[in-house]
Design a protein around this motif. Structure first.
Motif, PDB file in Angstrom:
ATOM      1  N   THR A 164       1.220  -0.972 -10.911  1.00  9.57           N
ATOM      2  CA  THR A 164       1.468  -0.799  -9.299  1.00  9.57           C
ATOM      3  C   THR A 164       1.499   0.678  -9.151  1.00  9.57           C
ATOM      4  OG1 THR A 164       2.407  -2.837  -9.199  1.00  9.57           O
ATOM      5  CG2 THR A 164       2.682  -1.663  -7.482  1.00  9.57           C
ATOM      6  N   CYS A 165       2.567   1.544  -9.705  1.00 12.85           N
ATOM      7  CA  CYS A 165       2.774   2.778  -9.224  1.00 12.85           C
ATOM      8  C   CYS A 165       2.705   4.025  -9.956  1.00 12.85           C
ATOM      9  CB  CYS A 165       4.316   2.952  -8.655  1.00 12.85           C
ATOM     10  SG  CYS A 165       5.557   2.890 -10.035  1.00 12.85           S
ATOM     11  N   CYS A 183       9.415  -1.008  -8.396  1.00 17.47           N
ATOM     12  CA  CYS A 183       8.411  -1.759  -7.697  1.00 17.47           C
ATOM     13  C   CYS A 183       8.779  -3.307  -7.503  1.00 17.47           C
ATOM     14  CB  CYS A 183       6.950  -1.852  -8.528  1.00 17.47           C
ATOM     15  SG  CYS A 183       6.281  -0.245  -8.313  1.00 17.47           S
ATOM     16  N   PRO A 199       8.849  -1.418   1.593  1.00 13.96           N
ATOM     17  CA  PRO A 199       7.451  -1.201   1.357  1.00 13.96           C
ATOM     18  C   PRO A 199       6.605  -0.338   2.227  1.00 13.96           C
ATOM     19  CG  PRO A 199       7.809  -3.160   2.023  1.00 13.96           C
ATOM     20  CD  PRO A 199       9.193  -2.752   1.911  1.00 13.96           C
ATOM     21  N   LEU A 215       6.014   5.098   1.226  1.00 17.77           N
ATOM     22  CA  LEU A 215       5.623   5.328  -0.036  1.00 17.77           C
ATOM     23  C   LEU A 215       5.665   6.814  -0.383  1.00 17.77           C
ATOM     24  CD1 LEU A 215       3.933   3.806  -2.517  1.00 17.77           C
ATOM     25  CD2 LEU A 215       1.744   4.605  -1.315  1.00 17.77           C
ATOM     26  N   ARG A 223       9.007   3.136  -1.841  1.00 17.17           N
ATOM     27  CA  ARG A 223       8.535   3.088  -3.068  1.00 17.17           C
ATOM     28  C   ARG A 223       7.569   4.088  -3.535  1.00 17.17           C
ATOM     29  NH1 ARG A 223       6.664  -3.515  -2.635  1.00 17.17           N
ATOM     30  NH2 ARG A 223       8.684  -4.141  -2.575  1.00 17.17           N
ATOM     31  N   HIS A 273       4.439   6.298  -5.753  1.00 13.04           N
ATOM     32  CA  HIS A 273       3.167   6.450  -6.423  1.00 13.04           C
ATOM     33  C   HIS A 273       2.982   7.689  -7.443  1.00 13.04           C
ATOM     34  CE1 HIS A 273      -0.956   5.306  -6.763  1.00 13.04           C
ATOM     35  NE2 HIS A 273      -1.172   6.455  -6.798  1.00 13.04           N
ATOM     36  N   THR A 314      -6.192   4.646  -6.488  1.00 13.31           N
ATOM     37  CA  THR A 314      -5.112   3.394  -6.394  1.00 13.31           C
ATOM     38  C   THR A 314      -4.251   3.907  -5.219  1.00 13.31           C
ATOM     39  OG1 THR A 314      -3.900   4.524  -8.164  1.00 13.31           O
ATOM     40  CG2 THR A 314      -5.299   2.734  -8.663  1.00 13.31           C
ATOM     41  N   LEU A 315      -4.100   5.163  -5.012  1.00 13.68           N
ATOM     42  CA  LEU A 315      -3.094   5.342  -3.951  1.00 13.68           C
ATOM     43  C   LEU A 315      -3.666   4.973  -2.263  1.00 13.68           C
ATOM     44  CD1 LEU A 315      -0.667   6.910  -2.407  1.00 13.68           C
ATOM     45  CD2 LEU A 315      -2.100   8.835  -2.487  1.00 13.68           C
ATOM     46  N   GLU A 372      -5.776   2.614  -2.062  1.00 16.38           N
ATOM     47  CA  GLU A 372      -6.038   1.016  -2.173  1.00 16.38           C
ATOM     48  C   GLU A 372      -4.447   0.682  -1.576  1.00 16.38           C
ATOM     49  OE1 GLU A 372      -6.957  -0.401  -5.975  1.00 16.38           O
ATOM     50  OE2 GLU A 372      -8.968   0.720  -5.988  1.00 16.38           O
ATOM     51  N   ARG A 373      -3.468   1.028  -2.147  1.00 16.38           N
ATOM     52  CA  ARG A 373      -2.237   0.988  -1.898  1.00 16.38           C
ATOM     53  C   ARG A 373      -1.890   1.060  -0.196  1.00 16.38           C
ATOM     54  NH1 ARG A 373       2.575   2.822  -5.675  1.00 16.38           N
ATOM     55  NH2 ARG A 373       3.738   1.073  -4.782  1.00 16.38           N
ATOM     56  N   GLU A 401       1.541  -4.483   0.695  1.00 20.00           N
ATOM     57  CA  GLU A 401       2.554  -4.976  -0.185  1.00 20.00           C
ATOM     58  C   GLU A 401       3.664  -5.906   0.236  1.00 20.00           C
ATOM     59  OE1 GLU A 401       4.072  -2.088  -3.176  1.00 20.00           O
ATOM     60  OE2 GLU A 401       2.235  -0.853  -2.819  1.00 20.00           O
TER      61      GLU A 401
END
Length: 201
Positions: free
Chosen positions: A58-59, A71, A78, A81, A102, A104, A125-126, A128-129, A134
């Motif tokens: 995830t992170c 996480c 959530p 970030l 959370r 990253h 991925t950042l 996407e998050r 979440e």
């Protein structure tokens, strides 16, 4: 003259951050003197970590579980970030117990000299998050906690541009005078940043 095995252990410890050859020799000498109590516990701890260590999908944090403890913690917010360069930054920030969101981990910073571009970091991925939800809750603040280096600030600027249209609030850690710092001992970059970030009192 120490045996070849003791020298090898000394050399292995000397490669650890914060330990030079002299500190490594002192650590080895302490381990040798306290081998009955210290060595079995150390070997057991090293073996346990090497068997269970994983990277959080995830992170990007390193832990013994996936997702990592941060996480998986339901008390974490959530909506916030915090983006950092490395796992060590997560551990340092979380040790302070001031940020309850959370994290990253980018896995580095942009550096033209080292040939590190956006595709080499966990930026996709950042994004996407930030765009996904979440626990059914969308991210509404991204804290850019990059180091106060040229590469760190370049990375923060790049991320701010990428996140501009994401509909989130983008914040950055403050830079400037450390608590207890004396002006005479600070470098010009720190002083310049402190002057730029001055505020009314």
């Amino acid at each position: 003259m120490a045996s070849q095995e003791i020298e090898a252990l000394s050399g292995a410890l000397a490669r650890l951050p914060g330990l030079g050859p002299r500190s490594a020799r002192r650590a080895v000498l302490w381990l040798v003197k306290n081998r009955e109590a210290a060595l079995p516990a150390l070997l057991e701890a090293l073996d346990a970590v090497s068997q269970t260590l994983v990277e959080c999908q995830t992170c990007g944090n390193v832990d013994t579980t996936d997702p990592c403890g941060i996480c998986a913690d339901p008390r974490r917010d959530p909506r916030a970030l915090c983006v950092v360069e490395d796992v060590a930054d997560v551990w340092a920030l979380d040790r302070a117990k001031l940020f309850r969101g959370r994290y990253h981990v980018l896995g580095g910073k942009l550096s033209a000299l080292d040939g590190i571009g956006p595709e080499d970091l966990n930026i996709a991925t950042l994004m996407e998050r930030v765009s996904a939800k979440e626990d059914g809750i969308a991210v509404d603040e991204v804290v850019l906690a990059m180091n106060a280096t040229l590469e760190g600030q370049t990375t923060a600027h790049y991320l701010a541009e990428r996140l501009e249209d994401a509909g989130v609030r983008i914040t950055q850690l403050a830079h400037g005078l450390p608590v207890g710092g004396e002006l005479d001992y600070l470098d010009e970059g720190t002083l310049a940043q402190a002057l730029r970030a001055r505020r009314p009192i």
